[in-house]
Design an enzyme around this catalytic site. Structure first.
Site, PDB file in Angstrom:
ATOM      1  N   HIS A 117      31.808  34.248  13.680  1.00  7.09           N
ATOM      2  CA  HIS A 117      32.246  33.121  14.109  1.00  7.09           C
ATOM      3  C   HIS A 117      33.626  33.491  14.688  1.00  7.09           C
ATOM      4  O   HIS A 117      34.333  34.055  13.942  1.00  7.09           O
ATOM      5  CB  HIS A 117      32.224  31.993  13.239  1.00  7.09           C
ATOM      6  CG  HIS A 117      33.137  30.787  13.867  1.00  7.09           C
ATOM      7  ND1 HIS A 117      32.549  29.949  14.732  1.00  7.09           N
ATOM      8  CD2 HIS A 117      34.457  30.365  13.601  1.00  7.09           C
ATOM      9  CE1 HIS A 117      33.496  29.098  14.916  1.00  7.09           C
ATOM     10  NE2 HIS A 117      34.463  29.347  14.339  1.00  7.09           N
ATOM     11  N   GLU A 128      40.819  25.152  11.964  1.00  9.18           N
ATOM     12  CA  GLU A 128      39.584  26.165  11.134  1.00  9.18           C
ATOM     13  C   GLU A 128      40.429  26.915  10.213  1.00  9.18           C
ATOM     14  O   GLU A 128      40.083  27.509   9.124  1.00  9.18           O
ATOM     15  CB  GLU A 128      38.923  27.190  12.258  1.00  9.18           C
ATOM     16  CG  GLU A 128      38.112  26.154  12.991  1.00  9.18           C
ATOM     17  CD  GLU A 128      37.119  26.977  13.960  1.00  9.18           C
ATOM     18  OE1 GLU A 128      37.373  28.187  14.141  1.00  9.18           O
ATOM     19  OE2 GLU A 128      36.302  26.304  14.568  1.00  9.18           O
TER      20      GLU A 128
HETATM   21  P1  CMP Z   1      29.519  30.052  16.174  1.00  6.35           P
HETATM   22  O1  CMP Z   1      30.447  30.717  17.126  1.00  6.35           O
HETATM   23  O2  CMP Z   1      29.762  30.209  14.689  1.00  6.35           O
HETATM   24  O3  CMP Z   1      29.747  28.296  16.604  1.00  6.35           O
HETATM   25  C1  CMP Z   1      28.426  27.396  16.193  1.00  6.35           C
HETATM   26  C2  CMP Z   1      27.242  28.437  16.125  1.00  6.35           C
HETATM   27  O4  CMP Z   1      26.220  27.460  16.265  1.00  6.35           O
HETATM   28  C3  CMP Z   1      27.252  29.477  16.969  1.00  6.35           C
HETATM   29  O5  CMP Z   1      28.094  30.510  16.637  1.00  6.35           O
HETATM   30  C4  CMP Z   1      25.845  29.929  16.880  1.00  6.35           C
HETATM   31  O6  CMP Z   1      25.606  30.760  15.611  1.00  6.35           O
HETATM   32  C5  CMP Z   1      25.161  28.653  16.398  1.00  6.35           C
HETATM   33  N1  CMP Z   1      24.363  27.946  17.860  1.00  6.35           N
HETATM   34  C6  CMP Z   1      25.113  27.819  19.016  1.00  6.35           C
HETATM   35  N2  CMP Z   1      24.171  27.438  19.892  1.00  6.35           N
HETATM   36  C7  CMP Z   1      23.225  27.383  19.335  1.00  6.35           C
HETATM   37  C8  CMP Z   1      21.694  27.249  19.707  1.00  6.35           C
HETATM   38  N3  CMP Z   1      21.257  26.840  20.898  1.00  6.35           N
HETATM   39  N4  CMP Z   1      20.714  27.492  18.492  1.00  6.35           N
HETATM   40  C9  CMP Z   1      20.811  28.022  17.529  1.00  6.35           C
HETATM   41  N5  CMP Z   1      22.375  28.112  16.967  1.00  6.35           N
HETATM   42  C10 CMP Z   1      23.151  27.699  17.923  1.00  6.35           C
END
Ligand code: CMP
Length: 141
Positions: A117, A128
């Protein structure tokens, strides 16, 4: 370009694949310094608070379950243009769309198990970072 701080989290899939060192190497080789880190195993409730901005999204519950499924490694990265540089090094959220050579292209399994992330703006980086670390935990060097 200003020196910035951003939050990175090495997620459970990447910790489980033993690629913490490879991910940190990419940060360091590209001019980012780790100025705070520790390993944590967060609860689904903690993950829910961290990702509260996604609370209405259909993937929210699965995301919280996944982020609490094993240890994670949150860290503060410092360097010039840190927020956007970290995002470039990570690659697109969906590893199928990530540029070759990025962390997610090389290590992510899926859009959910996507290795890392990273804060998406300077404003969110401050929020964050404060979620995981206090001022006394940050050690610029
Ligand atoms: P991250 O950058 O940690 O921020 C939010 C997280 O949600 C993202 O990474 C993904 O791991 C997850 N995420 C975002 N979009 C989707 C999606 N369409 N389906 C499942 N997980 C998602």
């Amino acid at each position: 370009m200003a020196v910035q701080r951003t939050l990175s989290i090495i997620k459970p899939d990447a910790v489980g694949k033993n690629v913490i060192g490879d991910i940190i190497r990419r940060f360091e080789e590209n001019g980012l310094s780790v100025i705070a880190t520790r390993m944590e195993h967060i609860s689904a409730a903690q993950a829910g608070r961290f990702y509260a901005v996604h609370a209405e999204r259909p993937f929210y519950k699965d995301l919280c379950t996944y982020m609490s499924s094993g240890p994670v490694m949150p860290m503060v990265l410092e360097g010039k243009n840190a927020v956007n540089l970290n995002r470039e090094l990570m690659g697109a959220t969906n590893p199928k769309e990530a540029e070759p050579g990025t962390i997610r292209a090389d290590h992510a399994e899926s859009i959910e198990s996507n290795a890392v992330h990273g804060s998406d703006s300077l404003e969110n980086a401050a929020i964050e970072i404060a979620f995981f670390f206090g001022d006394l935990d940050l050690h610029s060097h």
